[in-house]
Design a protein around this motif. Structure first.
Motif, PDB file in Angstrom:
ATOM      1  N   PRO A 177       0.816  -1.215   0.000  1.00  0.00           N
ATOM      2  CA  PRO A 177       0.000   0.000   0.000  1.00  0.00           C
ATOM      3  C   PRO A 177       0.848   1.263   0.000  1.00  0.00           C
ATOM      4  N   PHE A 178       2.177   1.085   0.191  1.00  0.00           N
ATOM      5  CA  PHE A 178       3.035   2.257   0.362  1.00  0.00           C
ATOM      6  C   PHE A 178       3.791   2.499  -0.936  1.00  0.00           C
ATOM      7  N   SER A 179       3.069   3.104  -1.890  1.00  0.00           N
ATOM      8  CA  SER A 179       3.603   3.316  -3.236  1.00  0.00           C
ATOM      9  C   SER A 179       2.784   4.408  -3.892  1.00  0.00           C
ATOM     10  N   PHE A 180       3.186   4.777  -5.103  1.00  0.00           N
ATOM     11  CA  PHE A 180       2.371   5.690  -5.909  1.00  0.00           C
ATOM     12  C   PHE A 180       1.092   4.950  -6.305  1.00  0.00           C
ATOM     13  N   ALA A 181       0.010   5.710  -6.456  1.00  0.00           N
ATOM     14  CA  ALA A 181      -1.305   5.116  -6.723  1.00  0.00           C
ATOM     15  C   ALA A 181      -1.323   4.186  -7.938  1.00  0.00           C
ATOM     16  N   ALA A 182      -0.439   4.433  -8.911  1.00  0.00           N
ATOM     17  CA  ALA A 182      -0.432   3.624 -10.134  1.00  0.00           C
ATOM     18  C   ALA A 182      -0.262   2.138  -9.840  1.00  0.00           C
ATOM     19  N   THR A 183       0.444   1.820  -8.763  1.00  0.00           N
ATOM     20  CA  THR A 183       0.674   0.411  -8.421  1.00  0.00           C
ATOM     21  C   THR A 183      -0.670  -0.290  -8.175  1.00  0.00           C
ATOM     22  N   GLY A 184      -1.524   0.337  -7.391  1.00  0.00           N
ATOM     23  CA  GLY A 184      -2.843  -0.254  -7.123  1.00  0.00           C
ATOM     24  C   GLY A 184      -3.793  -0.085  -8.293  1.00  0.00           C
ATOM     25  N   ASN A 185      -3.766   1.097  -8.902  1.00  0.00           N
ATOM     26  CA  ASN A 185      -4.714   1.379  -9.996  1.00  0.00           C
ATOM     27  C   ASN A 185      -4.547   0.404 -11.159  1.00  0.00           C
TER      28      ASN A 185
ATOM     29  N   HIS B 178       6.661  10.873   0.148  1.00  0.00           N
ATOM     30  CA  HIS B 178       6.407   9.676  -0.668  1.00  0.00           C
ATOM     31  C   HIS B 178       6.180   8.487   0.255  1.00  0.00           C
ATOM     32  N   TYR B 179       4.930   8.258   0.682  1.00  0.00           N
ATOM     33  CA  TYR B 179       3.672   8.809   0.184  1.00  0.00           C
ATOM     34  C   TYR B 179       2.804   9.154   1.377  1.00  0.00           C
ATOM     35  N   PRO B 180       1.986  10.179   1.316  1.00  0.00           N
ATOM     36  CA  PRO B 180       1.259  10.626   2.504  1.00  0.00           C
ATOM     37  C   PRO B 180       0.051   9.768   2.868  1.00  0.00           C
ATOM     38  N   ILE B 181      -0.460   8.997   1.905  1.00  0.00           N
ATOM     39  CA  ILE B 181      -1.673   8.192   2.172  1.00  0.00           C
ATOM     40  C   ILE B 181      -1.465   6.786   1.606  1.00  0.00           C
ATOM     41  N   PRO B 182      -1.588   5.740   2.442  1.00  0.00           N
ATOM     42  CA  PRO B 182      -1.506   4.379   1.881  1.00  0.00           C
ATOM     43  C   PRO B 182      -2.601   4.204   0.812  1.00  0.00           C
ATOM     44  N   ILE B 183      -2.301   3.440  -0.210  1.00  0.00           N
ATOM     45  CA  ILE B 183      -3.213   3.401  -1.371  1.00  0.00           C
ATOM     46  C   ILE B 183      -4.645   3.047  -0.947  1.00  0.00           C
ATOM     47  N   TYR B 184      -4.795   2.059  -0.053  1.00  0.00           N
ATOM     48  CA  TYR B 184      -6.169   1.635   0.288  1.00  0.00           C
ATOM     49  C   TYR B 184      -6.931   2.704   1.052  1.00  0.00           C
ATOM     50  N   LYS B 185      -6.222   3.714   1.559  1.00  0.00           N
ATOM     51  CA  LYS B 185      -6.906   4.798   2.288  1.00  0.00           C
ATOM     52  C   LYS B 185      -7.290   5.961   1.380  1.00  0.00           C
ATOM     53  N   GLN B 186      -6.868   5.903   0.114  1.00  0.00           N
ATOM     54  CA  GLN B 186      -7.265   6.948  -0.845  1.00  0.00           C
ATOM     55  C   GLN B 186      -8.782   6.914  -1.003  1.00  0.00           C
ATOM     56  N   GLU B 187      -9.359   8.074  -1.288  1.00  0.00           N
ATOM     57  CA  GLU B 187     -10.819   8.177  -1.399  1.00  0.00           C
ATOM     58  C   GLU B 187     -11.378   7.135  -2.379  1.00  0.00           C
ATOM     59  N   LEU B 188     -10.699   7.001  -3.527  1.00  0.00           N
ATOM     60  CA  LEU B 188     -11.146   6.022  -4.529  1.00  0.00           C
ATOM     61  C   LEU B 188     -11.312   4.637  -3.921  1.00  0.00           C
ATOM     62  N   TYR B 189     -10.292   4.218  -3.167  1.00  0.00           N
ATOM     63  CA  TYR B 189     -10.295   2.864  -2.607  1.00  0.00           C
ATOM     64  C   TYR B 189     -11.317   2.744  -1.467  1.00  0.00           C
TER      65      TYR B 189
ATOM     66  N   GLU C 171       2.159  -0.414   9.738  1.00  0.00           N
ATOM     67  CA  GLU C 171       3.494   0.137   9.457  1.00  0.00           C
ATOM     68  C   GLU C 171       3.429   1.145   8.303  1.00  0.00           C
ATOM     69  N   ALA C 172       2.630   0.841   7.302  1.00  0.00           N
ATOM     70  CA  ALA C 172       2.492   1.773   6.168  1.00  0.00           C
ATOM     71  C   ALA C 172       1.817   3.061   6.642  1.00  0.00           C
ATOM     72  N   GLU C 173       0.838   2.921   7.530  1.00  0.00           N
ATOM     73  CA  GLU C 173       0.125   4.110   8.012  1.00  0.00           C
ATOM     74  C   GLU C 173       1.053   4.995   8.849  1.00  0.00           C
ATOM     75  N   LYS C 174       1.911   4.344   9.643  1.00  0.00           N
ATOM     76  CA  LYS C 174       2.861   5.104  10.472  1.00  0.00           C
ATOM     77  C   LYS C 174       3.885   5.806   9.556  1.00  0.00           C
ATOM     78  N   ALA C 175       4.401   5.059   8.592  1.00  0.00           N
ATOM     79  CA  ALA C 175       5.402   5.640   7.680  1.00  0.00           C
ATOM     80  C   ALA C 175       4.813   6.828   6.917  1.00  0.00           C
ATOM     81  N   ALA C 176       3.549   6.701   6.510  1.00  0.00           N
ATOM     82  CA  ALA C 176       2.913   7.776   5.741  1.00  0.00           C
ATOM     83  C   ALA C 176       2.894   9.093   6.519  1.00  0.00           C
ATOM     84  N   LEU C 177       2.881   8.978   7.857  1.00  0.00           N
ATOM     85  CA  LEU C 177       2.852  10.188   8.692  1.00  0.00           C
ATOM     86  C   LEU C 177       4.247  10.723   9.002  1.00  0.00           C
ATOM     87  N   GLU C 178       5.278   9.895   8.779  1.00  0.00           N
ATOM     88  CA  GLU C 178       6.615  10.274   9.276  1.00  0.00           C
ATOM     89  C   GLU C 178       7.679  10.485   8.203  1.00  0.00           C
ATOM     90  N   VAL C 179       7.463   9.974   6.985  1.00  0.00           N
ATOM     91  CA  VAL C 179       8.547  10.056   5.997  1.00  0.00           C
ATOM     92  C   VAL C 179       8.634  11.448   5.367  1.00  0.00           C
TER      93      VAL C 179
END
Ligand SMILES: Cc1ncc(COP(=O)(O)O)c(C=O)c1O
Length: 364
Positions: free
Chosen positions: A77-85, A305-316, A327-335
């Motif tokens: 989930p910790f990537s650019f949206a294109a990975t999930g899309n 990179h990146y502020p929101i894990p992909i599954y937390k994006q509005e689309l998802y 871990e992805a959610e924590k990293a999104a807040l700290e990186v």
């Protein structure tokens, strides 16, 4: 402001583009074929098929793997949206597995529990230019009969245990977007040793045409142009030089950051060549927003990179995804990414370190 990214386009690229413009072949033609051959050669695969972007590379690689409606694909989930899309485009469902908090890449220990009878493929990302832990991933894939597609969009020239990113899975997808380690303006490529998959991708990128005006399957127009490929041929020659500069810049930054309280330098795994598409630190003390504001106000560009894990994006969320990857959610807040690109000068590196030291004094 020292920018977070800065593509290096020199006279060679400009002249190569002018040659193509004058040649009459400005869409997909001989330059694309030349670029494909040279890129495959660089990575060490039999085949490379150039396409219009990293996103279309992922989309076609998944289709070539037979991924479609009803299937599941395991990814990070910790990537650019294109990975999930790209998984969604095929009708399949991305299944998000948490990351290793040190490398920020998919945690291979957590993959097996995510496998179901619907799982068709694993799509690891070599985030920031550091290869995912492909040894374990490949073993899990072969035990469970799954296809491995590397998202190598950020990892041109990276190496894992002696093998290059791009030859570590069944297929690999690169992006040549201008911020990447090399560019073609927009562009992407799929590398593989599998002839059948390469042939499928070639057909899918051009409206499903095997022969001119004979359409066997529903394809797309995802072709790369010769104009882009001309830039790519010139950039590929310089990729190792660009990467070396990134690695040297990263070494300088890491050495100094290790002495600064409140932030943590990137972790590099053993036996990998990390090519530092991004140099991403973790803010461990103080508010990340305060650090960013101070760093920017003092003339240094940053990125998240990146502020929101992909599954937390509005689309998802609207699609009903309810994954939880702490871990992805924590990293999104700290990186926080700071400049590492090959255009940095010694004075720039010194300034970046100075600004980080000043920020630490203020916020820690
Ligand atoms: C990890 C990752 N995957 C996929 C992509 C998509 O590439 P592109 O922007 O060329 O479509 C990117 C880049 O933007 C990326 O960073």
């Amino acid at each position: 402001m020292i920018p977070i990214a800065n593509p290096i386009i020199e006279d060679e690229e400009i002249q190569e583009v002018v040659k193509v413009l004058k040649s009459g072949f400005i869409a997909q033609g001989p330059k694309v074929a030349e670029f494909e051959e040279k890129f495959a050669n660089y990575v060490g695969t039999e085949y490379a098929v150039a396409v219009s972007s990293g996103t279309t590379a992922l989309h076609l690689a998944l289709l070539a793997a037979g991924v479609g409606e009803g299937d599941e694909v395991i990814t990070t989930p910790f990537s650019f949206a294109a990975t999930g899309n790209s998984i969604l485009y095929t009708g399949a469902k991305p299944v998000f597995v948490d990351i290793n908090p040190q490398t920020y890449n998919i945690d291979p220990q957590k993959i097996e529990e995510a496998i179901t009878s619907k799982t068709k493929a694993i799509l690891p990302v070599h985030l920031y230019g550091q290869p995912a832990d492909m040894g374990i991933i490949s073993q899990i894939a072969s035990e469970n009969n799954l296809v491995v597609i590397e998202d190598a969009a950020q990892a041109h020239g990276a190496i894992y245990h002696g093998d290059m990113a791009g030859e570590l899975g069944d297929m690999a997808c690169f992006s040549f977007y201008p911020t990447k380690n090399m560019t073609t303006s927009e562009g992407g490529i799929v590398t593989t040793n599998n002839k059948e998959m390469a042939d499928k991708i070639r057909i899918l990128r051009a409206h499903g045409e095997k022969e001119r005006y004979q359409h066997s399957v529903l394809g797309y127009n995802f072709r790369m142009t010769d104009i882009s490929a001309a830039i790519g041929v010139a950039q590929l020659k310089k990729l190792d030089k660009f990467n070396l500069k990134r690695i040297e810049n990263a070494a300088y930054l890491s050495e100094h950051i290790n002495e600064i309280d409140g932030i943590k330098a990137p972790y590099i795994m053993d036996e990998v060549k990390h090519v530092f598409h991004q140099f991403t630190i973790r803010v461990e003390k103080g508010s990340r927003d305060d650090w960013i504001k101070f760093i920017n106000e003092n003339g240094v560009g940053t990125g998240i990179h990146y502020p929101i894990p992909i599954y937390k994006q509005e689309l998802y969320q609207n699609l009903g995804f309810s994954d939880e990857c702490p871990e992805a959610e924590k990293a999104a807040l700290e990186v926080l990414s700071i400049p590492v690109h090959p255009n940095l000068k010694v004075e720039d590196l010194e300034k970046i370190v100075q600004v980080l030291e000043d920020a630490s004094m203020r916020f820690v």
